[in-house]
Design a protein around this motif. Structure first.
Motif, PDB file in Angstrom:
ATOM      1  N   ARG A  24      -8.199  37.546  28.720  1.00  0.00           N
ATOM      2  CA  ARG A  24      -9.087  37.940  27.624  1.00  0.00           C
ATOM      3  C   ARG A  24      -9.663  39.328  27.863  1.00  0.00           C
ATOM      4  O   ARG A  24      -9.865  40.101  26.927  1.00  0.00           O
ATOM      5  CB  ARG A  24     -10.214  36.908  27.456  1.00  0.00           C
ATOM      6  N   TRP A  25      -9.930  39.658  29.140  1.00  0.00           N
ATOM      7  CA  TRP A  25     -10.490  40.976  29.434  1.00  0.00           C
ATOM      8  C   TRP A  25      -9.515  42.075  29.024  1.00  0.00           C
ATOM      9  O   TRP A  25      -9.903  43.057  28.383  1.00  0.00           O
ATOM     10  CB  TRP A  25     -10.824  41.096  30.925  1.00  0.00           C
ATOM     11  N   VAL A  26      -8.239  41.947  29.399  1.00  0.00           N
ATOM     12  CA  VAL A  26      -7.281  42.998  29.042  1.00  0.00           C
ATOM     13  C   VAL A  26      -6.996  43.004  27.546  1.00  0.00           C
ATOM     14  O   VAL A  26      -6.656  44.049  26.982  1.00  0.00           O
ATOM     15  CB  VAL A  26      -5.962  42.863  29.843  1.00  0.00           C
ATOM     16  N   ALA A  27      -7.136  41.837  26.895  1.00  0.00           N
ATOM     17  CA  ALA A  27      -6.934  41.798  25.442  1.00  0.00           C
ATOM     18  C   ALA A  27      -8.005  42.621  24.734  1.00  0.00           C
ATOM     19  O   ALA A  27      -7.748  43.191  23.667  1.00  0.00           O
ATOM     20  CB  ALA A  27      -6.960  40.352  24.946  1.00  0.00           C
ATOM     21  N   ARG A  28      -9.195  42.698  25.328  1.00  0.00           N
ATOM     22  CA  ARG A  28     -10.281  43.485  24.740  1.00  0.00           C
ATOM     23  C   ARG A  28     -10.225  44.954  25.154  1.00  0.00           C
ATOM     24  O   ARG A  28     -10.952  45.776  24.614  1.00  0.00           O
ATOM     25  CB  ARG A  28     -11.646  42.908  25.157  1.00  0.00           C
ATOM     26  N   HIS A  29      -9.383  45.261  26.134  1.00  0.00           N
ATOM     27  CA  HIS A  29      -9.255  46.637  26.621  1.00  0.00           C
ATOM     28  C   HIS A  29      -7.786  47.043  26.525  1.00  0.00           C
ATOM     29  O   HIS A  29      -7.071  47.068  27.524  1.00  0.00           O
ATOM     30  CB  HIS A  29      -9.763  46.750  28.070  1.00  0.00           C
ATOM     31  N   GLY A  30      -7.360  47.326  25.300  1.00  0.00           N
ATOM     32  CA  GLY A  30      -5.950  47.561  25.020  1.00  0.00           C
ATOM     33  C   GLY A  30      -5.326  48.699  25.821  1.00  0.00           C
ATOM     34  O   GLY A  30      -4.165  48.610  26.225  1.00  0.00           O
ATOM     35  N   LYS A  31      -6.095  49.765  26.059  1.00  0.00           N
ATOM     36  CA  LYS A  31      -5.546  50.900  26.801  1.00  0.00           C
ATOM     37  C   LYS A  31      -5.209  50.495  28.225  1.00  0.00           C
ATOM     38  O   LYS A  31      -4.137  50.842  28.750  1.00  0.00           O
ATOM     39  CB  LYS A  31      -6.551  52.058  26.801  1.00  0.00           C
ATOM     40  N   GLN A  32      -6.095  49.754  28.853  1.00  0.00           N
ATOM     41  CA  GLN A  32      -5.845  49.291  30.217  1.00  0.00           C
ATOM     42  C   GLN A  32      -4.655  48.343  30.260  1.00  0.00           C
ATOM     43  O   GLN A  32      -3.850  48.371  31.195  1.00  0.00           O
ATOM     44  CB  GLN A  32      -7.093  48.594  30.774  1.00  0.00           C
ATOM     45  N   TYR A  33      -4.542  47.519  29.234  1.00  0.00           N
ATOM     46  CA  TYR A  33      -3.420  46.582  29.175  1.00  0.00           C
ATOM     47  C   TYR A  33      -2.101  47.328  29.063  1.00  0.00           C
ATOM     48  O   TYR A  33      -1.123  47.016  29.741  1.00  0.00           O
ATOM     49  CB  TYR A  33      -3.595  45.643  27.984  1.00  0.00           C
ATOM     50  N   GLY A  34      -2.083  48.361  28.216  1.00  0.00           N
ATOM     51  CA  GLY A  34      -0.859  49.139  28.030  1.00  0.00           C
ATOM     52  C   GLY A  34      -0.407  49.822  29.307  1.00  0.00           C
ATOM     53  O   GLY A  34       0.774  49.770  29.670  1.00  0.00           O
ATOM     54  N   PHE A  35      -1.346  50.449  30.023  1.00  0.00           N
ATOM     55  CA  PHE A  35      -1.000  51.084  31.291  1.00  0.00           C
ATOM     56  C   PHE A  35      -0.556  50.046  32.318  1.00  0.00           C
ATOM     57  O   PHE A  35       0.336  50.295  33.129  1.00  0.00           O
ATOM     58  CB  PHE A  35      -2.193  51.883  31.839  1.00  0.00           C
ATOM     59  N   GLY A  36      -1.188  48.868  32.276  1.00  0.00           N
ATOM     60  CA  GLY A  36      -0.855  47.825  33.233  1.00  0.00           C
ATOM     61  C   GLY A  36       0.526  47.226  33.037  1.00  0.00           C
ATOM     62  O   GLY A  36       1.065  46.595  33.957  1.00  0.00           O
ATOM     63  N   LEU A  37       1.113  47.415  31.867  1.00  0.00           N
ATOM     64  CA  LEU A  37       2.461  46.898  31.604  1.00  0.00           C
ATOM     65  C   LEU A  37       3.551  47.739  32.263  1.00  0.00           C
ATOM     66  O   LEU A  37       4.640  47.233  32.551  1.00  0.00           O
ATOM     67  CB  LEU A  37       2.719  46.856  30.094  1.00  0.00           C
ATOM     68  N   ILE A  38       3.276  49.003  32.497  1.00  0.00           N
ATOM     69  CA  ILE A  38       4.314  49.928  32.966  1.00  0.00           C
ATOM     70  C   ILE A  38       4.946  49.500  34.284  1.00  0.00           C
ATOM     71  O   ILE A  38       6.178  49.428  34.391  1.00  0.00           O
ATOM     72  CB  ILE A  38       3.738  51.364  33.063  1.00  0.00           C
ATOM     73  N   PRO A  39       4.172  49.180  35.345  1.00  0.00           N
ATOM     74  CA  PRO A  39       4.804  48.785  36.613  1.00  0.00           C
ATOM     75  C   PRO A  39       5.671  47.537  36.472  1.00  0.00           C
ATOM     76  O   PRO A  39       6.755  47.450  37.067  1.00  0.00           O
ATOM     77  CB  PRO A  39       3.609  48.528  37.542  1.00  0.00           C
ATOM     78  N   GLY A  40       5.195  46.560  35.700  1.00  0.00           N
ATOM     79  CA  GLY A  40       5.968  45.341  35.514  1.00  0.00           C
ATOM     80  C   GLY A  40       7.291  45.585  34.821  1.00  0.00           C
ATOM     81  O   GLY A  40       8.316  44.979  35.164  1.00  0.00           O
TER      82      GLY A  40
END
Length: 271
Positions: free
Chosen positions: A16-32
């Motif tokens: 839920r935290w990353v869902a509310r912080h879309g920019k952080q979620y987007g950057f966090g997808l890159i390594p995966g």
């Protein structure tokens, strides 16, 4: 049982935290995504040349007659691919965290600042190369431990009945524990907690760790799913690390960015 529910609560809270912080979620997808491409390429290569490798590795079977040669080498090829898949599941998190160290460090720090009473986050004070070295070294140690468990459980899998019922369940609990260790390491390493201390800390709250890591291990069986859950898993592990260390955490609204003035000890999730 309460700790199992609390662990799962942190897993959901991180998503839920990353869902509310879309920019952080987007950057966090890159390594995966990078790790997924590498693993898929490796598995495709194994699927393409695995049979040739098995034939090369078993020259003693060249002169076997009848169907035995094909059955033997086919079985070994299947075992090789199964072990590769298991290794992929066990190491996906470690490799993704290593590749994404700067991304996840940044994400974890932002989570700490968001929930910390004073709006600050612990910092290791180490240069990036040193953090990468420590992360790689500790990840290798955890992977070795996980592989030893994997080999043991794989062997026990051939035991009738137990191998097809109890062993897979144990396997997911073991995988969940090691996944959680890797994920909480992002926040705990920043606080100067070394590997030995981390393992001791996690073992002291095994049911909490299983509640967080076992559902994640089930989801991570599909690496594509793991890519999308990884940012939230890092966020949730950071929140759980605060509880493990007894740090005070701001109890904000999970569903919004409301800056509540209420504060609770992180040992009381969702209160």
């Amino acid at each position: 049982m309460r700790d199992l529910g609390a662990g799962f609560h942190y897993l959901l809270k991180g998503q839920r935290w990353v869902a509310r912080h879309g920019k952080q979620y987007g950057f966090g997808l890159i390594p995966g995504l990078i790790t997924l491409v590498l693993y898929v390429a490796a598995l495709v290569a194994l699927g393409t040349w695995g049979e040739d490798f098995v034939s090369w590795a078993t020259p003693f079977a060249d002169d076997w007659s009848g169907p035995w040669q094909g059955l033997f080498r086919g079985f070994l090829t299947a075992v090789l691919f199964a072990l590769a898949l298991l290794l992929a599941v066990l190491t996906f998190t470690a490799v993704t965290l290593l590749i994404g160290q700067p991304f996840y460090e940044n994400l974890s720090e932002k989570v700490d600042r968001d929930v910390s009473p004073d709006g600050t986050a612990p910092e290791s004070g180490l240069p990036l190369w040193r953090e990468l070295w420590i992360s790689a070294r500790d990840s290798l140690r955890i992977v070795v431990r996980a592989l030893l468990w994997a080999v043991l459980l794989f062997a026990l899998g051939f035991v009738p009945v137990v191998g097809q019922t109890v062993v897979p369940v144990i396997g997911f609990f073991v995988t969940g524990f090691f996944l959680t260790e890797e994920l909480t390491a992002v926040a705990l390493q920043r606080r100067g907690v070394d590997l030995r201390a981390r393992l001791t800390l996690l073992r002291s709250r095994k049911t909490l760790i299983w509640g967080f890591g076992t559902p994640l291990a089930l989801a991570f069986v599909v690496p594509f799913v793991a890519v999308f859950l990884m940012p939230g898993a890092v966020a949730g592990a950071t929140l759980m690390a605060r509880e493990l260390l007894g740090e005070e955490t701001r109890d904000g609204d999970d569903e919004s960015d409301d800056d509540s003035d209420e504060w609770t000890l992180s040992g009381e999730p969702g209160s």
